[in-house]
Design a protein around this motif. Structure first.
Motif, PDB file in Angstrom:
ATOM      1  N   ASP A 252      33.100  35.839  33.255  1.00 18.34           N
ATOM      2  CA  ASP A 252      33.553  36.371  31.981  1.00 18.34           C
ATOM      3  C   ASP A 252      33.810  35.210  31.027  1.00 18.34           C
ATOM      4  N   GLU A 253      33.139  35.265  29.881  1.00 15.86           N
ATOM      5  CA  GLU A 253      33.299  34.160  28.928  1.00 15.86           C
ATOM      6  C   GLU A 253      34.746  33.980  28.519  1.00 15.86           C
ATOM      7  N   LYS A 254      35.388  35.125  28.319  1.00 15.21           N
ATOM      8  CA  LYS A 254      36.800  35.080  27.933  1.00 15.21           C
ATOM      9  C   LYS A 254      37.629  34.372  28.996  1.00 15.21           C
ATOM     10  N   GLU A 255      37.333  34.730  30.266  1.00 14.90           N
ATOM     11  CA  GLU A 255      38.112  34.153  31.363  1.00 14.90           C
ATOM     12  C   GLU A 255      37.998  32.632  31.359  1.00 14.90           C
ATOM     13  N   ALA A 256      36.773  32.156  31.202  1.00 20.09           N
ATOM     14  CA  ALA A 256      36.562  30.710  31.191  1.00 20.09           C
ATOM     15  C   ALA A 256      37.288  30.069  30.016  1.00 20.09           C
ATOM     16  N   ALA A 257      37.213  30.738  28.856  1.00 23.67           N
ATOM     17  CA  ALA A 257      37.858  30.193  27.668  1.00 23.67           C
ATOM     18  C   ALA A 257      39.371  30.166  27.830  1.00 23.67           C
ATOM     19  N   ILE A 258      39.907  31.228  28.442  1.00 25.61           N
ATOM     20  CA  ILE A 258      41.361  31.277  28.656  1.00 25.61           C
ATOM     21  C   ILE A 258      41.783  30.179  29.611  1.00 25.61           C
ATOM     22  N   LEU A 259      41.009  30.046  30.679  1.00 28.50           N
ATOM     23  CA  LEU A 259      41.332  29.013  31.665  1.00 28.50           C
ATOM     24  C   LEU A 259      41.364  27.633  31.005  1.00 28.50           C
ATOM     25  N   GLU A 260      40.500  27.499  30.004  1.00 34.68           N
ATOM     26  CA  GLU A 260      40.422  26.228  29.288  1.00 34.68           C
ATOM     27  C   GLU A 260      41.735  25.899  28.573  1.00 34.68           C
ATOM     28  N   VAL A 261      42.345  26.913  27.958  1.00 36.22           N
ATOM     29  CA  VAL A 261      43.554  26.643  27.168  1.00 36.22           C
ATOM     30  C   VAL A 261      44.837  26.687  27.994  1.00 36.22           C
ATOM     31  N   LEU A 262      44.781  27.269  29.181  1.00 33.38           N
ATOM     32  CA  LEU A 262      45.981  27.277  30.023  1.00 33.38           C
ATOM     33  C   LEU A 262      46.301  25.848  30.454  1.00 33.38           C
ATOM     34  N   PRO A 263      47.582  25.582  30.735  1.00 30.82           N
ATOM     35  CA  PRO A 263      47.969  24.188  31.005  1.00 30.82           C
ATOM     36  C   PRO A 263      47.363  23.595  32.278  1.00 30.82           C
TER      37      PRO A 263
END
Lengths: 191, 278
Positions: free
Chosen positions: B33-44
């Motif tokens: 999921d593109e969103k999942e990858a993007a979210i993982l990117e911004v998480l600490p």
């Protein structure tokens, strides 16, 4: 006949875990649930069998160039690649198994059983069929041990254990007792 | 010549396996999921587990799947929540910051001791010796086991009692789990009024052991205009959802065990005294 004996010997008598003490890390790490233990066993079996065959040819290449001393590093390269490959396949075909195996899947890379069996195959001078049988048998032996042990650990959860032995101590003790049980197979086959 | 062979053979082997893997990675590519990858990117990426999911990857998957709120990461706080909300295309809720709170004020001089403890400097070890050296069996032992587990340098032992630094605390819950006395609880960071005692003893016993314990007199309970004091087991507790931080309870508390909200003008003298002793 000799091939059958070879297979039985690697599964029962010279079991990778209980008598050669290879691959203890995933053995203790992934044996909490029978389901994941089976998954891990299958993955390891596949990797060992494949690695055995491929390293057989790699060794032939190395020998032809007279650089047999590169055995270890070349084998590690092969095994790491195979594990990567298996990881991709599992991730695609069975996400739940991928989740369950978690960090232990990449850890097969450093699983000494895989490298150990590959080197044993070369040292004993097995031919390609014997190598395949030995690798497959080692994986099945691994699966056998880890699944039996997962069953033991599932029952241990329910058992009342002394506080001091709770957790890993009792796990290690049961593992050693299981190894002793496997010792009973010694003398079954003479190779 | 041998070296050349070694380099060439290993290099070619590596290349072959590299090509095979590259091919396989395309063939067996899993659609992430593109969103999942993007979210993982911004998480600490601290993988502290403070959100209740196994690591940042778990939270990212849950947020992308709609199973967790966009402000689910306690570590990242508002900044990360805003970024995640942007990715998910929703408004970031205000998301009150939650922090750990050590419910004890029993400093070295305020609390008596039962015996001199000279064992391992670890609260869990001390607690197994008839509940630790502190006379109050509920009190903070002050040996700093919580300090050791805190990865964020947010908790320190000051004068024999652990104190949480609200600024640094990320609500990962490590200290809460490890405290053998179960003294550490979660509270919203913006709710400053809190009862700093967990003793369920009778008032007389509390008084004997500690000069700043909750004696269970119930004055705060009667004083509170918003019914925000929960009174059970001889111990006052604040219902943070109801507390309006009027400081009425804190001012009437005979033992000053309720920490008041700091006010700049009105109740300054009282505030200064009590917060310094926390």
């Amino acid at each position: 006949m000799k091939l059958i004996l070879l297979f039985l010997s690697i599964v029962l008598v010279n079991n990778v875990i209980t008598s050669q003490f290879l691959g203890i890390c995933p053995f203790l790490g992934v044996s909490k649930k029978t389901d994941t233990a089976i998954g891990m066993g299958v993955a390891v079996t596949f990797v060992i069998a494949l690695a055995s065959v491929i390293t057989y040819f790699i060794q032939m290449i190395l020998n032809s160039f007279n650089i047999g001393y590169l055995q270890t590093i070349a084998f590690i390269l092969v095994i790491a690649s195979i594990v990567q490959f298996v990881e991709m396949v599992i991730k695609k075909t069975s996400p739940s198994l991928y989740q369950a195996l978690g960090v232990f899947l990449p850890l097969i890379t450093t699983n000494c059983a895989v490298l150990g069996i590959a080197i044993v195959n070369i040292n004993k001078g097995y031919n390609i069929i014997e190598t395949l049988i030995n690798g497959l048998g080692a994986g099945i032996g691994f699966t056998l041990a880890i699944v039996i042990f997962a069953g033991i650990r599932e029952r241990l959860e329910l058992a009342e254990v002394q506080d001091a032995f709770e957790g890993f101590p009792i796990t290690l003790i049961s593992a050693s007792l299981m190894s002793i049980a496997f010792l009973g197979f010694t003398g079954l086959i003479k190779l | 010549m041998l070296i050349a062979y070694a380099v060439i053979v290993l290099g070619v082997l590596g290349l072959i396996f590299g090509i095979i893997l590259d091919f396989a990675s395309k063939k067996f590519a899993v659609e992430v999921d593109e969103k999942e990858a993007a979210i993982l990117e911004v998480l600490p990426g601290a993988n502290c587990g403070g959100c209740g999911f196994p690591g940042c990857g778990g939270l990212a998957a849950a947020i992308a799947g709609g199973n967790a709120p966009v402000n689910g990461c306690p570590v990242g706080g508002a900044a990360v929540a805003a970024k995640v909300a942007e990715i998910m295309g929703v408004e970031a809720g205000s998301g009150d910051k939650i922090v750990a709170n050590v419910r004890c004020k029993g400093t070295c001089e305020a609390t008596k001791t039962k015996y001199e403890y000279s064992g391992i400097q670890d609260c869990r070890a001390a607690a197994s010796l008839i509940g630790g050296p502190k006379a109050c069996s509920y009190g903070c032992l002050g040996l700093g086991t919580c300090v050791q587990v805190c990865k964020f340098d947010a908790i320190h032992v000051v004068d024999g009692v652990a104190v949480v630094d609200d600024e640094k605390c990320v609500n990962c819950g490590k200290c809460i789990d490890i405290c053998p006395k179960g003294l550490i609880e979660r509270k919203p960071a913006n709710k400053e009024v809190t009862v700093l005692c967990k003793s369920n003893d009778f008032g007389k016993t509390v008084k004997e052991n500690c000069s700043v314990g909750c004696i269970g007199c119930g004055i705060c309970f009667k004083e509170c205009p918003f019914d925000a004091i929960i009174f059970e087991n001889k111990l006052a507790q604040i219902d943070y959802s109801k507390c309006k931080q009027c400081n009425k309870c804190a001012m009437k508390c005979p033992t000053k065990v309720i920490k008041p909200k700091e006010r700049k003008v009105a109740a300054k003298p009282v505030v200064e005294n009590t917060t310094e002793n926390k």
